[in-house]
Each structure stands twice: as structure tokens, then as C-alpha cells.
Design an enzyme around this catalytic site. Structure first.
Site, mmCIF file in Angstrom:
data_model
loop_
_atom_site.group_PDB
_atom_site.id
_atom_site.type_symbol
_atom_site.label_atom_id
_atom_site.label_comp_id
_atom_site.label_asym_id
_atom_site.label_seq_id
_atom_site.Cartn_x
_atom_site.Cartn_y
_atom_site.Cartn_z
ATOM 1 N N CYS A 1 -0.530 -3.772 21.594
ATOM 2 C CA CYS A 1 -1.703 -4.116 20.913
ATOM 3 C C CYS A 1 -1.841 -5.765 20.622
ATOM 4 C CB CYS A 1 -1.720 -3.649 19.580
ATOM 5 S SG CYS A 1 -1.887 -1.879 19.440
ATOM 6 N N HIS B 1 -6.075 -7.050 14.272
ATOM 7 C CA HIS B 1 -6.157 -5.775 15.269
ATOM 8 C C HIS B 1 -6.439 -4.578 14.230
ATOM 9 C CE1 HIS B 1 -5.012 -2.811 17.847
ATOM 10 N NE2 HIS B 1 -3.711 -2.454 17.119
ATOM 11 N N ASN C 1 -8.652 2.365 17.606
ATOM 12 C CA ASN C 1 -7.800 1.142 17.834
ATOM 13 C C ASN C 1 -7.624 1.336 19.421
ATOM 14 O OD1 ASN C 1 -5.453 -0.012 18.726
ATOM 15 N ND2 ASN C 1 -3.995 1.204 17.285
HETATM 16 N N1 ACO Z 1 -5.723 15.411 10.750
HETATM 17 C C1 ACO Z 1 -5.225 15.931 9.654
HETATM 18 N N2 ACO Z 1 -3.889 15.621 8.995
HETATM 19 C C2 ACO Z 1 -3.168 14.910 9.846
HETATM 20 C C3 ACO Z 1 -3.365 14.128 11.057
HETATM 21 C C4 ACO Z 1 -4.608 14.427 11.356
HETATM 22 N N3 ACO Z 1 -5.377 13.843 12.524
HETATM 23 N N4 ACO Z 1 -2.414 13.534 11.421
HETATM 24 C C5 ACO Z 1 -1.385 13.692 10.612
HETATM 25 N N5 ACO Z 1 -1.764 14.519 9.695
HETATM 26 C C6 ACO Z 1 -0.784 15.085 8.638
HETATM 27 C C7 ACO Z 1 0.627 14.931 8.719
HETATM 28 O O1 ACO Z 1 1.072 16.344 9.695
HETATM 29 C C8 ACO Z 1 1.126 15.133 7.535
HETATM 30 O O2 ACO Z 1 0.992 16.181 7.008
HETATM 31 P P1 ACO Z 1 2.134 16.891 5.911
HETATM 32 O O3 ACO Z 1 2.332 15.858 4.798
HETATM 33 O O4 ACO Z 1 1.737 18.186 5.699
HETATM 34 O O5 ACO Z 1 3.699 16.864 6.746
HETATM 35 C C9 ACO Z 1 0.236 14.294 6.622
HETATM 36 O O6 ACO Z 1 -1.205 14.318 7.415
HETATM 37 C C10 ACO Z 1 0.343 12.796 6.446
HETATM 38 O O7 ACO Z 1 0.998 12.103 7.800
HETATM 39 P P2 ACO Z 1 1.234 10.829 7.988
HETATM 40 O O8 ACO Z 1 1.871 10.560 9.448
HETATM 41 O O9 ACO Z 1 2.355 10.340 6.982
HETATM 42 O O10 ACO Z 1 -0.165 9.721 7.811
HETATM 43 P P3 ACO Z 1 -0.433 8.502 7.274
HETATM 44 O O11 ACO Z 1 -0.976 8.290 6.245
HETATM 45 O O12 ACO Z 1 0.859 7.608 7.735
HETATM 46 O O13 ACO Z 1 -1.521 8.142 8.507
HETATM 47 C C11 ACO Z 1 -1.658 6.843 10.572
HETATM 48 C C12 ACO Z 1 -1.132 8.300 9.900
HETATM 49 C C13 ACO Z 1 -2.816 6.874 10.581
HETATM 50 C C14 ACO Z 1 -0.851 7.033 12.211
HETATM 51 C C15 ACO Z 1 -0.918 5.770 10.015
HETATM 52 O O14 ACO Z 1 0.461 6.188 9.805
HETATM 53 C C16 ACO Z 1 -0.927 4.695 10.833
HETATM 54 O O15 ACO Z 1 -2.133 4.047 10.772
HETATM 55 N N6 ACO Z 1 0.128 4.034 11.376
HETATM 56 C C17 ACO Z 1 0.182 2.767 11.874
HETATM 57 C C18 ACO Z 1 -0.207 2.609 13.286
HETATM 58 C C19 ACO Z 1 -0.293 1.094 13.917
HETATM 59 O O16 ACO Z 1 -0.461 0.048 13.356
HETATM 60 N N7 ACO Z 1 0.170 1.188 15.195
HETATM 61 C C20 ACO Z 1 0.562 -0.116 15.906
HETATM 62 C C21 ACO Z 1 -0.627 -0.378 16.858
HETATM 63 S S1 ACO Z 1 -0.888 0.960 18.078
HETATM 64 C C22 ACO Z 1 -0.083 0.346 19.736
HETATM 65 O O17 ACO Z 1 0.572 -0.505 19.732
HETATM 66 C C23 ACO Z 1 -0.400 1.248 20.802
#
Ligand code: ACO
Length: 324
Positions: free
Chosen positions: A115, A251, A281
Site C-alpha cells: 500500500c 491511504h 482499499n
Molecule cells: N463480516 C462480518 N463479520 C466479520 C467480517 C465480515 N466481513 N470479517 C470479520 N468478521 C468478524 C470476525 O470473525 C470477528 O468475529 P468474532 O468476534 O465472532 O471472532 C469480528 O468480526 C471482529 O473481527 P476483527 O478482525 O477483530 O474486526 P476488526 O474490527 O479488526 O475489523 C478489519 C477488521 C476491517 C480488517 C480491520 O482490522 C482493519 O482495517 N485492519 C487494518 C487493515 C490495514 O490497514 N491493512 C494495511 C493495508 S492493506 C495492504 O497492504 C495490502
């Protein structure tokens, strides 16, 4: 001797026609529109057609940026593309673009920094312009992440999209690109990765598949902390006070990460360019596309002070302070 800076003389973007909404994703994986909006801020994303590649999107963005800059392809003498989804291993996307644009004879290459790819590419091109070794650089961020997304994995399928953004950089006696700051830490390699390349082959019994794997929650925490560090570094390197940036162009990974970065900078969300609701993203493409959106809708104007930042797989990160 007068110092030479690089300045952005034109911007462009290219998005595939096909839009995939959160509602459509509800039919593909176990998710809801509400969850995706609340946890990421994303509402829809563009997905490349089967025969559309990263170079196609890069070409569209590049042509728009050159038109905006009033620069002909024949005037370009440096070409760098941030991408982790190149059409082929080689020729690199920059070389593919040279052929399409009918130009050549100068350095063309791609930078693989997930990214942060566009910020890395911008930083390199800036050095070549400021050093007098290039006069007109095309700097592009382009991705077709849909090709490396596991459409059965709800934790990543709802996040990524395809697109390309581009800028033309030219020399100027006034900044311009004021400073760029880059960083990386490979110790986090297991939190966000794509396991296959050409050297490390996919094993027959491998369950991971050739897709993006992300421990989202853990990435989130490091992203927030690292972005705080890089914006602090950029501000202090330039003796800037909180609140002195006109526009934050981040980003577009997660609305909550962006809100925390804006807070750190003392900026209201009205001063933040957001495109993730429409683009998702798009990795290296997200920052130049957001810049182009804001330039074309008239929010970003000549003379404004911009802070661009990105964080991604590697981990890699970077920022650029720009007087537009
Ligand atoms: N729909 C419904 N529920 C979901 C989904 C979905 N799409 N995805 C995950 N869940 C659930 C999980 O299973 C979990 O359930 P549980 O509590 O029963 O175990 C719950 O939602 C919470 O999951 P988390 O992974 O803790 O969710 P979070 O709030 O952290 O959101 C996300 C996930 C959006 C991916 C976030 O963590 C994020 O944006 N992380 C950073 C991403 C980033 O910056 N990446 C770098 C750039 S990308 C690159 O370089 C290619």
C-alpha cells in the site's frame, strides 16, 4: 545555486467500470453491509474485468495525468509504478506502459511496497527530478487486488478493490514536494502477506492459496501507531504545528485508522480526503486516486499544503509533505 524541487503538474485516475456493492458481497460471503460500513467505512469498490490488467488501469490514469499537466507522452523521461499486482513478472509495468505510450529509452520500473508503493515511487521520482536527472516523471500507483483476493474469505474479500492513480512530476524553483519519509519493518511479515511468488512455489498440499492473508486486528494496531509516528516525523522535520496541514490524503484502508491519524494531526474530518467508501482499499492506487478526486472536484487548490501517507504489507509505510 537554485535548489530544484519537483512539483505535481497533473493528476489522473482510472477505475474499472464494474462496481461491487456491499449488498452484492452479502451474497458471496457471510457478511452484512452494516458490518462492512461500521468496521471499515467501505460501501462499494471497483473490480477489473476479466481481460483488464494493472497496466490497462495504469495507462488510463497516466494518460489523464499527462493531459491535465499538458505534457505529451514523448516528453516523459522517467516512469515508476507502485504495484504488487503486476501483469507479468517482467517486463515490469513501467516498461509495458512505455510500449503502449510509444516512448522509451529512459528508466522505467515498478516498486513493490504494497500500500505504500505510490509514496515510495513518488519519493524516488522526486529525487531524480530534484537531482536534475529527470525532467518529466510519470508516477503511478496501480493495482488489481481482486486477482489476489480470496472471494471465500470474508475478512479480506470485503476490503479490497482495483484502480490506478497517476501524477506527472516536473521541476520547479518552488516546492513542490517538500519532504518524503519512508520506513519498513519486515518483522511483521506474518501479519499481512501473499504467500506465493515465482521463487517460492505453491505446494500441492498448501491450504493458504495464492491470496492476501491478513490478521486485520493486529495490523490495525500497528498501522495506527506507525502512522502516528510517520506524521509526527513529517511535521517535526518541517517545523509544522498541529493544524497547519490543509488536506490529509491518507491511504484508504479503514475509516477508523484515518480518523485516528486526523486526530493526531489536529485536523477535522472535513479536511481529510476520503474515497474508501467508493473505492475500497486499492493498495498503491489509493493515495494518487484520492488526490486526483480532490484536485478534480476543486477541494485541493494550488498552494495548499498536503500530507500524503500510507501503510501496508511488509510492513512498509511512508509520507509526503507537498505544497500543491
Ligand atoms: N463480516 C462480518 N463479520 C466479520 C467480517 C465480515 N466481513 N470479517 C470479520 N468478521 C468478524 C470476525 O470473525 C470477528 O468475529 P468474532 O468476534 O465472532 O471472532 C469480528 O468480526 C471482529 O473481527 P476483527 O478482525 O477483530 O474486526 P476488526 O474490527 O479488526 O475489523 C478489519 C477488521 C476491517 C480488517 C480491520 O482490522 C482493519 O482495517 N485492519 C487494518 C487493515 C490495514 O490497514 N491493512 C494495511 C493495508 S492493506 C495492504 O497492504 C495490502
Amino acid at each position: 545555486m537554485t535548489q530544484i524541487f519537483s512539483r505535481i503538474s497533473g493528476t489522473g485516475r482510472c477505475l474499472p467500470e464494474r462496481i461491487l456493492t456491499n449488498r452484492e458481497l452479502e451474497k458471496i460471503v457471510d457478511t452484512t453491509d452494516e458490518w462492512i460500513r461500521a468496521r471499515t467505512g467501505i460501501e462499494r469498490r471497483h473490480i477489473a474485468a476479466d481481460d483488464q490488467t494493472t497496466a490497462d488501469l495504469a495507462e488510463g490514469a497516466a494518460r489523464q495525468a499527462m493531459e491535465a499537466a499538458g505534457v505529451a507522452p514523448s516528453e516523459i523521461d522517467f516512469l515508476v509504478v507502485g504495484t504488487t499486482t503486476p501483469d507479468v513478472v517482467f517486463p515490469n509495468v513501467g516498461c509495458l506502459l512505455q510500449e503502449r505510450l510509444g516512448i522509451g529509452g529512459f528508466a522505467a520500473f515498478s516498486v513493490e511496497a504494497a500500500c505504500s508503493g505510490f509514496i515510495y515511487a513518488l519519493s524516488i521520482a522526486d529525487r531524480f527530478i530534484a537531482g536534475g536527472q529527470a525532467k518529466r516523471a510519470l508516477v503511478i500507483g496501480a493495482e488489481t487486488l481482486s486477482r489476489i483476493t480470496d472471494w471465500t474469505d470474508r475478512s479480506t474479500a470485503v476490503i479490497f478493490g482495483d484502480g490506478a492513480g497517476a501524477v506527472v512530476l516536473e521541476p520547479s524553483t518552488e516546492a513542490g514536494i517538500i519532504s518524503t519519509h519512508l520506513g519498513a519493518d519486515g518483522h511483521y511479515k506474518d501479519l499481512l502477506y501473499h504467500p506465493y511468488g515465482t521463487s517460492r512455489r505453491q505446494q500441492p498440499d498448501d491450504v493458504e492459496g495464492p491470496f492476501i492473508h491478513m490478521k486485520g486486528n493486529e495490523v490495525f494496531k500497528v498501522a495506527v501507531k506507525t502512522l502516528e509516528g510517520i506524521v509526527d516525523e513529517t511535521m517535526s522535520a518541517n517545523d509544522l504545528e498541529r493544524g497547519s496541514i490543509d488536506w490529509l490524503i491518507p491511504h484508504q484502508a479503514n475509516l477508523r485508522i484515518i480518523q485516528l491519524t486526523a486526530k493526531r494531526l489536529g485536523m477535522s474530518m472535513e479536511k481529510v480526503i476520503l474515497t474508501l467508501q467508493d473505492h475500497g482499499n486499492t493498495s498503491a492506487a489509493s493515495v494518487p486516486m484520492a488526490l486526483d478526486v480532490a484536485v478534480r472536484d476543486g477541494r485541493v487548490r494550488r498552494g495548499d499544503l498536503l500530507l500524503l501517507e500510507a501503510f501496508g504489507g511488509g510492513f512498509t509505510w511512508g509520507s509526503a509533505l507537498i505544497r500543491y
